[in-house]
Design a protein around this motif. Structure first.
Motif, PDB file in Angstrom:
ATOM      1  N   HIS A 202       0.844  -1.205   0.000  1.00  0.00           N
ATOM      2  CA  HIS A 202       0.000   0.000   0.000  1.00  0.00           C
ATOM      3  C   HIS A 202       0.876   1.250   0.000  1.00  0.00           C
ATOM      4  O   HIS A 202       2.088   1.178   0.252  1.00  0.00           O
ATOM      5  N   ASP A 204       0.867   5.255   1.795  1.00  0.00           N
ATOM      6  CA  ASP A 204       0.317   5.910   2.980  1.00  0.00           C
ATOM      7  C   ASP A 204      -0.439   7.170   2.586  1.00  0.00           C
ATOM      8  O   ASP A 204      -0.236   7.730   1.513  1.00  0.00           O
ATOM      9  N   HIS A 260       4.868  -0.170   0.106  1.00  0.00           N
ATOM     10  CA  HIS A 260       5.509  -0.974   1.145  1.00  0.00           C
ATOM     11  C   HIS A 260       4.504  -1.960   1.716  1.00  0.00           C
ATOM     12  O   HIS A 260       3.296  -1.831   1.501  1.00  0.00           O
TER      13      HIS A 260
HETATM   14 FE   LIG Z   1       2.156   2.209   5.518  1.00  0.00          FE
END
Ligand SMILES: [Fe+2]
Ligand SMILES: O=C(O)CCC(=O)C(=O)O
Length: 503
Positions: A202, A204, A260
């Motif tokens: 994903h 952030d 990540h």
């Molecule tokens: Fe994250």
């Protein structure tokens, strides 16, 4: 030339303390923003004793009694703040094997009907009982304040590294549009079956994430430009800092958001803990309408960063067109359908209408366990995830050797499964595991067509079964006055359809 990376740079915050070394830090930061999107920050300006205190609290926070955790469960909160039990979060429709508490910086809820719905996302945290974990709230809030200050300072450093005028990014932190930062405490237990998705790949949200790796486990991985996953192991005394999707959008891709994920600890290992802090931006800002202007020579540096050779996970891709609060709300809905269902039923419906995951899982669990059940289907909007989880777990329970014959899937049995004192009691760690297994089966096959003729009510476990129940597509028999489909994969499976959960 493409500047691929095979490790994450370590930047030393103490270089900023003298003018001679400061420019070296800014140079390294520029390189890292553009070419990597991830860095370790050593010697950060956060008191070591406060970091240690947060680390020490991590295991204790998860050791408080289950009832105390449930009292502050996330589903109570339209702000998605509170406790989520193991296996209840999704990333791109897949279950994450983690347990967590989400907290926010202090914020009084001020949403009124008629305000944008995403303003409701902001509000107070739910804290565990002080008696059970004395000092935790104060310690965490103190830690939060230092992280908030550090993240603000870091934005000024990024302005400098990208040669923007000082203060060019202040506009994103105006309180007028509603602003709250988030943090959480996460536990990743070692799994006991095949999945090891601590959290799936994903990006952030917002501008910056400061991650404290609070135990010595590896697990965090970062995707480099050619698509390889490289480890970002814990380095004591550092934060891992990465760029959110809003920062990438507003900097025209100069400050890279990097995909990540976290792998679960090895089988038999102790749990991994982490504490991310997410720096948000004002909710009303449409990032795509506030793109920053850069000198041509700075923009040109993007060429050295090269193109990513792999398909990115596309979460938070709406920053270019929607208010940032709406982007975050959508992401929260997709990750926490149980909260969404309770507090944002329309959005829940929008994202989970055709292949409601829990609903599909129930049927699929029955299918793979070859159990005769009286499960009919709820209309999506009435689906109660907790109830559904219980049904799935009961389905599995009834197929174990402990029970000579499958138990009827009656409301009474489900009730027993939720009653701690009953021999059928669902253990906390049990139901998510069943869900996960069912999810694997489901994902291997594609979604089921569960809804049939949508002009009919689709039921659930029937407290008062009708005398002549409506047949489903499956072959049926009458038993105990209930409608009992004998679940046969051929009869309940529809051809694979494109996944409904879109990013
Ligand atoms: Fe994250
Ligand atoms: O736990 C970690 O190390 C990272 C967690 C993470 O990436 C997230 O929650 O966004």
């Amino acid at each position: 030339m493409t500047a691929n990376f095979s490790s994450i740079p370590v930047l030393d915050y103490s270089l900023l303390s003298s003018p001679e070394t400061r420019s070296e830090f800014i140079r390294q930061l520029q390189h890292t923003l553009i070419n990597v999107g991830f860095l370790y920050l050593s010697n950060p300006p956060v008191a070591r004793e406060d970091i240690d205190a947060v680390i020490n609290y991590c295991p204790r926070l998860f050791d408080i009694p289950t009832e105390a955790k449930e009292k502050i469960q996330k589903a109570n909160s339209p702000h998605f703040l509170g406790y989520s039990s193991f296996g209840t979060e999704l990333t791109k429709g897949q279950i994450d094997l983690r347990e967590q508490y989400d907290f926010g910086t202090p914020y009084e809820a001020d949403w009124h009907s008629g305000d944008p719905e995403y303003h409701r996302l902001l509000g107070p945290s739910q804290w565990p009982d002080e008696d059970l974990i004395p000092g935790f709230k104060d310690t965490f809030l103190k830690y939060f304040r230092q992280l908030e200050k550090l993240s603000t300072e870091f934005i000024a450093l990024i302005e400098e590294a990208l040669e923007l005028p000082p203060g060019a990014m202040k506009q994103f932190f105006s309180n007028i549009g509603g602003l709250q930062h988030w943090g959480k405490v996460v536990k990743y237990p070692a799994p006991d079956n095949s999945s090891n998705q601590g959290v799936g790949a994903h990006y952030d949200p917002g501008f910056l994430t400061f991650l404290l790796q609070a135990s010595a486990h590896r697990g965090l991985q970062v995707q480099n430009l050619v698509g390889d996953w490289i480890h970002a192991p814990p380095i004591p005394g550092t934060f891992v800092v990465n760029m959110g999707k809003a920062l990438e959008t507003v900097t025209q891709g100069l400050a890279k958001a990097t995909s990540h994920r976290v792998l679960s600890p090895e089988k038999g290992s102790s749990p991994r803990y982490s504490v991310p802090f997410f720096q948000n931006i004002s909710q009303d800002i449409v990032v795509g309408e506030s793109i920053l202007h850069f000198k041509p020579e700075i923009l040109k540096l993007k060429e050295t960063g090269g193109k990513r050779a792999h398909a990115d996970p596309a979460n938070y891709s709406e920053y270019d067109r929607l208010p940032s609060g709406q982007v975050c709300l959508i992401a929260r809905v997709k990750s926490h359908p149980d909260v969404a269902q309770r507090h944002y039923p329309e959005l829940f419906q929008q994202f989970f209408s055709q292949t409601p995951p829990a609903q599909a899982l129930v049927l699929d669990a029955c299918t793979c366990l070859n159990i005769r059940s009286q499960i009919l289907l709820y209309p999506t909007q009435q689906l109660d995830m907790q109830f559904t989880t219980a049904v799935v777990a009961l389905t599995a329970l009834t197929s174990t050797a402990a029970f000579a014959a499958p138990l009827p899937m009656t409301a009474e049995n489900v009730h027993h499964a939720r009653d701690e004192s009953s021999p059928l009691a669902l253990r906390d760690e049990f139901s998510p595991l069943v869900l996960r297994d069912a999810a694997e089966v489901l994902n291997a096959r594609g979604p089921l067509d569960l809804l049939g003729d949508d002009s009919e009510p689709m039921g659930g476990i029937m407290e008062d079964p009708p005398e002549v129940p409506r047949p489903l597509n499956a072959p049926a028999s009458q038993d105990h006055g209930y409608y009992i489909p004998t679940v046969n994969p051929k009869d309940v499976m529809a051809p694979p359809a494109p996944p409904r959960i879109k990013d």
